[in-house]
Design a protein around this motif. Structure first.
Motif, PDB file in Angstrom:
ATOM      1  N   GLY A  34      25.901 -42.748 -28.632  1.00 58.19           N
ATOM      2  CA  GLY A  34      26.299 -41.511 -27.982  1.00 58.19           C
ATOM      3  C   GLY A  34      27.801 -41.331 -27.980  1.00 58.19           C
ATOM      4  N   THR A  35      28.280 -40.224 -28.544  1.00 63.16           N
ATOM      5  CA  THR A  35      29.723 -39.973 -28.645  1.00 63.16           C
ATOM      6  C   THR A  35      30.176 -38.748 -27.868  1.00 63.16           C
ATOM      7  OG1 THR A  35      29.390 -38.669 -30.661  1.00 63.16           O
ATOM      8  CG2 THR A  35      29.858 -41.023 -30.952  1.00 63.16           C
ATOM      9  N   ASP A  36      29.283 -38.084 -27.156  1.00 64.32           N
ATOM     10  CA  ASP A  36      29.633 -36.821 -26.502  1.00 64.32           C
ATOM     11  C   ASP A  36      30.393 -37.012 -25.191  1.00 64.32           C
ATOM     12  OD1 ASP A  36      28.452 -35.261 -28.516  1.00 64.32           O
ATOM     13  OD2 ASP A  36      26.482 -35.527 -27.610  1.00 64.32           O
ATOM     14  N   ALA A  37      30.134 -38.107 -24.483  1.00 63.01           N
ATOM     15  CA  ALA A  37      30.816 -38.366 -23.212  1.00 63.01           C
ATOM     16  C   ALA A  37      30.680 -39.845 -22.879  1.00 63.01           C
ATOM     17  CB  ALA A  37      30.228 -37.511 -22.089  1.00 63.01           C
ATOM     18  N   THR A  38      31.605 -40.318 -22.041  1.00 63.62           N
ATOM     19  CA  THR A  38      31.620 -41.717 -21.626  1.00 63.62           C
ATOM     20  C   THR A  38      31.992 -41.766 -20.150  1.00 63.62           C
ATOM     21  OG1 THR A  38      32.512 -42.226 -23.824  1.00 63.62           O
ATOM     22  CG2 THR A  38      32.499 -44.004 -22.224  1.00 63.62           C
ATOM     23  N   GLY A  39      31.326 -42.641 -19.383  1.00 66.11           N
ATOM     24  CA  GLY A  39      31.653 -42.729 -17.970  1.00 66.11           C
ATOM     25  C   GLY A  39      31.288 -44.056 -17.351  1.00 66.11           C
ATOM     26  N   ILE A  40      31.930 -44.362 -16.224  1.00 65.35           N
ATOM     27  CA  ILE A  40      31.633 -45.569 -15.457  1.00 65.35           C
ATOM     28  C   ILE A  40      31.613 -45.230 -13.966  1.00 65.35           C
ATOM     29  CG2 ILE A  40      32.545 -47.220 -17.147  1.00 65.35           C
ATOM     30  CD1 ILE A  40      35.092 -47.409 -15.395  1.00 65.35           C
ATOM     31  N   ALA A  41      30.989 -46.124 -13.191  1.00 66.02           N
ATOM     32  CA  ALA A  41      30.993 -46.020 -11.729  1.00 66.02           C
ATOM     33  C   ALA A  41      31.171 -47.414 -11.142  1.00 66.02           C
ATOM     34  CB  ALA A  41      29.694 -45.393 -11.223  1.00 66.02           C
ATOM     35  N   GLN A  80      20.664 -32.045 -23.436  1.00 68.70           N
ATOM     36  CA  GLN A  80      20.550 -30.875 -22.561  1.00 68.70           C
ATOM     37  C   GLN A  80      21.790 -30.826 -21.676  1.00 68.70           C
ATOM     38  OE1 GLN A  80      16.848 -30.767 -20.367  1.00 68.70           O
ATOM     39  NE2 GLN A  80      17.708 -29.464 -18.797  1.00 68.70           N
ATOM     40  N   GLY A  81      22.446 -29.691 -21.618  1.00 66.10           N
ATOM     41  CA  GLY A  81      23.649 -29.558 -20.797  1.00 66.10           C
ATOM     42  C   GLY A  81      24.898 -29.876 -21.582  1.00 66.10           C
ATOM     43  N   ASN A  82      25.799 -28.929 -21.663  1.00 65.69           N
ATOM     44  CA  ASN A  82      27.029 -29.055 -22.436  1.00 65.69           C
ATOM     45  C   ASN A  82      27.895 -30.196 -21.904  1.00 65.69           C
ATOM     46  OD1 ASN A  82      29.542 -28.680 -23.692  1.00 65.69           O
ATOM     47  ND2 ASN A  82      29.294 -26.466 -23.763  1.00 65.69           N
ATOM     48  N   ALA A  83      28.237 -31.153 -22.780  1.00 65.44           N
ATOM     49  CA  ALA A  83      29.030 -32.316 -22.379  1.00 65.44           C
ATOM     50  C   ALA A  83      30.467 -31.958 -22.031  1.00 65.44           C
ATOM     51  CB  ALA A  83      29.004 -33.355 -23.494  1.00 65.44           C
ATOM     52  N   LYS A  84      30.936 -30.785 -22.424  1.00 58.83           N
ATOM     53  CA  LYS A  84      32.304 -30.395 -22.103  1.00 58.83           C
ATOM     54  C   LYS A  84      32.490 -30.148 -20.610  1.00 58.83           C
ATOM     55  CE  LYS A  84      33.373 -28.593 -26.647  1.00 58.83           C
ATOM     56  NZ  LYS A  84      33.687 -27.413 -27.472  1.00 58.83           N
ATOM     57  N   PHE A  85      31.390 -29.909 -19.901  1.00 61.81           N
ATOM     58  CA  PHE A  85      31.438 -29.751 -18.446  1.00 61.81           C
ATOM     59  C   PHE A  85      31.126 -31.103 -17.808  1.00 61.81           C
ATOM     60  CE2 PHE A  85      30.112 -25.553 -20.107  1.00 61.81           C
ATOM     61  CZ  PHE A  85      31.234 -24.834 -19.727  1.00 61.81           C
ATOM     62  N   LEU A  86      32.099 -31.688 -17.126  1.00 65.58           N
ATOM     63  CA  LEU A  86      31.951 -33.039 -16.579  1.00 65.58           C
ATOM     64  C   LEU A  86      30.721 -33.198 -15.698  1.00 65.58           C
ATOM     65  CD1 LEU A  86      35.465 -34.432 -15.634  1.00 65.58           C
ATOM     66  CD2 LEU A  86      33.918 -35.166 -17.442  1.00 65.58           C
ATOM     67  N   SER A 125      24.052 -26.364 -10.540  1.00 63.81           N
ATOM     68  CA  SER A 125      24.782 -25.977 -11.749  1.00 63.81           C
ATOM     69  C   SER A 125      24.743 -27.072 -12.809  1.00 63.81           C
ATOM     70  CB  SER A 125      26.232 -25.643 -11.402  1.00 63.81           C
ATOM     71  OG  SER A 125      26.874 -26.772 -10.828  1.00 63.81           O
ATOM     72  N   ILE A 126      24.273 -28.261 -12.435  1.00 65.71           N
ATOM     73  CA  ILE A 126      24.145 -29.362 -13.401  1.00 65.71           C
ATOM     74  C   ILE A 126      22.947 -29.074 -14.292  1.00 65.71           C
ATOM     75  CG2 ILE A 126      23.760 -31.837 -13.687  1.00 65.71           C
ATOM     76  CD1 ILE A 126      25.174 -32.199 -10.959  1.00 65.71           C
ATOM     77  N   GLU A 127      23.169 -29.108 -15.602  1.00 69.23           N
ATOM     78  CA  GLU A 127      22.159 -28.642 -16.557  1.00 69.23           C
ATOM     79  C   GLU A 127      21.330 -29.761 -17.192  1.00 69.23           C
ATOM     80  OE1 GLU A 127      24.692 -24.953 -18.433  1.00 69.23           O
ATOM     81  OE2 GLU A 127      25.262 -27.004 -18.980  1.00 69.23           O
ATOM     82  N   THR A 128      21.591 -31.004 -16.870  1.00 74.37           N
ATOM     83  CA  THR A 128      20.898 -32.097 -17.552  1.00 74.37           C
ATOM     84  C   THR A 128      19.566 -32.423 -16.889  1.00 74.37           C
ATOM     85  OG1 THR A 128      22.003 -33.777 -16.240  1.00 74.37           O
ATOM     86  CG2 THR A 128      23.054 -33.159 -18.300  1.00 74.37           C
TER      87      THR A 128
END
Length: 200
Positions: A34-41, A80-86, A125-128
């Motif tokens: 997956g290259t569209d977004a990356t995140g950690i918590a 599903q859900g545009n990755a440009k929106f965090l 508003s979250i689309e995923t």
């Protein structure tokens, strides 16, 4: 397909530099999924911290503080859900009465729209598709074995969920998607596939 990954430094075996090196290595290796977004918590100073960017892992630099002992991560391939929106990217923040949690998902859910209606969940508003899992846990007002079991039985599709709770524990909820857990001396690494985890 997305990927989940992370580390659990349960004995304080890793210094901050090593933890960051491991996390960045895992994220870059799992960019293959997956290259569209990356995140950690993770938790720091008693707060749940979520850092995510709509970028591939090789363009993202993680720096967790020394007190972060349990870190969960995600690389995203958008279905599903545009990755440009965090807001559409993982991990997601969930809220209970006295606590917050973070949730990441690898897989695809097919009945999220139906569940939002049948379970009377609020529009968001979250689309995923993945966010339905957060909403179900919030509806159950708990994060424990029973609430996770109920959530997993409601959703339809493929999944592995990782959930970080306020006690700094990670819950793994595995459907038919892969999950590998490697134990080392004082710490644990986990990720979506053993082949890439060995490579990392």
């Amino acid at each position: 397909m997305c990927s989940v990954f992370g580390l659990i430094d349960y004995q304080g075996a890793l210094n901050c530099r090593t933890k960051n090196h491991i996390l960045n290595t895992l994220a870059r290796i799992y960019e293959a999924r997956g290259t569209d977004a990356t995140g950690i918590a993770y938790h720091a100073n008693g707060k749940l911290c979520i850092y995510k960017r709509p970028l591939p892992a090789h363009r993202t630099k993680f720096r967790v503080p020394p007190e972060a002992k349990v870190i969960m991560g995600h690389t995203r391939m958008t279905t599903q859900g545009n990755a440009k929106f965090l807001q559409n990217n993982h991990p997601f923040r969930g809220k209970l009465e006295h606590a917050q949690f973070a949730l990441a998902h690898n897989g695809v859910l097919w009945n999220d729209s139906e569940l939002r209606i049948t379970e009377k969940l609020p529009q968001t508003s979250i689309e995923t598709d993945s966010y339905i899992a957060v909403q179900l846990l919030e509806k159950y007002k708990a994060l424990d074995f029973n609430s996770l079991k109920l959530m997993a039985e409601k959703v339809e599709g493929s999944f592995v969920f990782t959930v970080l709770d306020r006690e700094d524990s990670i819950w793994f909820v595995r459907g038919n998607n892969p999950l590998a857990i490697f134990r080392y001396d004082g710490f644990i690494l986990y990720a979506s596939t053993s082949e890439l985890l060995k490579q990392a």
